[in-house]
Scaffold this active site. Structure first.
Site, short mmCIF file in Angstrom:
data_model
loop_
_atom_site.label_atom_id
_atom_site.label_comp_id
_atom_site.label_asym_id
_atom_site.label_seq_id
_atom_site.Cartn_x
_atom_site.Cartn_y
_atom_site.Cartn_z
CG ASP A 189 -9.90 2.43 6.61
OD1 ASP A 189 -8.72 2.69 6.93
OD2 ASP A 189 -10.45 2.94 5.61
NE ARG A 226 -6.54 4.25 -1.49
CZ ARG A 226 -6.82 5.03 -0.45
NH1 ARG A 226 -7.47 4.56 0.58
NH2 ARG A 226 -6.47 6.28 -0.46
CG ASP A 265 -8.11 2.07 2.57
OD1 ASP A 265 -7.26 2.24 3.45
OD2 ASP A 265 -8.91 2.94 2.20
NE ARG A 290 -2.92 3.18 1.16
CZ ARG A 290 -3.88 3.54 2.00
NH1 ARG A 290 -4.56 2.62 2.64
NH2 ARG A 290 -4.15 4.81 2.21
#
Length: 203
Positions: A133, A128, A131, A119
């Site tokens: 999160d 990207r 990700d 990344r």
């Protein structure tokens, strides 16, 4: 009475495991004593997107102190916050897990997974490979700038709420209310379920 077991020559390659390591392993035991529920959002728009998402799911499951409990359907999503057509579309999914890790350690693991998949954080809203999160952690509400909980924009992102609702229709976003109600208030334009794609729940 039988003779005591004769010890053979000590194998120099076998070293006792330090007590501190044993304690750490025990603390992250697979039984997960008093685990917390966490919700992770995954997204990828570079490379083999589905393979990358699956790799991230597997990496989460391979984390001591983490057990993946549910993996959402895959959604294809128009990139957020950029000119239409300027980037490939995203594949998005949500993972629900149980963990004994504190939020800070889970964040470190999320960043390590992103780095493992190369990344790059060159630009905000940039493309990207992956990700990872943390959307929510138990009922924690925190404005810590390093890890704001729940995710500060989760309530306005259909690409997070739709897959989360799929795996947990009764889910609540801490401080914001039912995911179902939040999702109703949003447009799902550009957020399409991909019934032809599937992520495997780790065995």
């Amino acid at each position: 009475m039988s003779a005591p077991f004769a010890q053979g020559p000590t194998d120099p390659t076998v070293q006792p495991v330090p007590a501190s390591v044993v304690e750490k392993v025990d603390a992250a035991d697979t039984t997960l004593q008093n685990p917390k529920r966490a919700v992770i959002s995954l997204g990828s728009n570079l490379g083999n997107r589905l393979e990358t998402l699956q790799g991230a799911v597997d990496a989460l499951e391979d984390t001591p102190g983490v057990r993946v409990k549910a993996v959402s359907p895959v959604y294809e999503t128009e990139p957020w916050g950029v000119e239409p057509g300027s980037q490939p579309s995203y594949f998005n999914a949500v993972v629900v897990l149980k963990t004994t890790l504190p939020p800070s350690s889970l964040l470190e693991r999320a960043h390590a997974i992103e780095e493992a998949f190369h990344r790059v954080r060159d630009e905000r809203w940039g493309p990207r490979t992956i990700d990872v999160d943390i959307v929510a952690y138990a009922d924690v509400v925190s404005d810590d700038p390093r890890l704001t909980l729940p995710h500060p924009r989760a309530h306005e992102r259909a690409f997070v709420l739709a897959p989360w609702h799929d795996v947990d229709p009764g889910a609540q976003l801490p401080g914001r209310g039912p995911v179902a109600a939040l999702l109703t208030a949003l447009t799902r334009a550009g957020v399409e379920p991909r019934a032809d794609l599937e992520l495997r729940l780790p065995e």
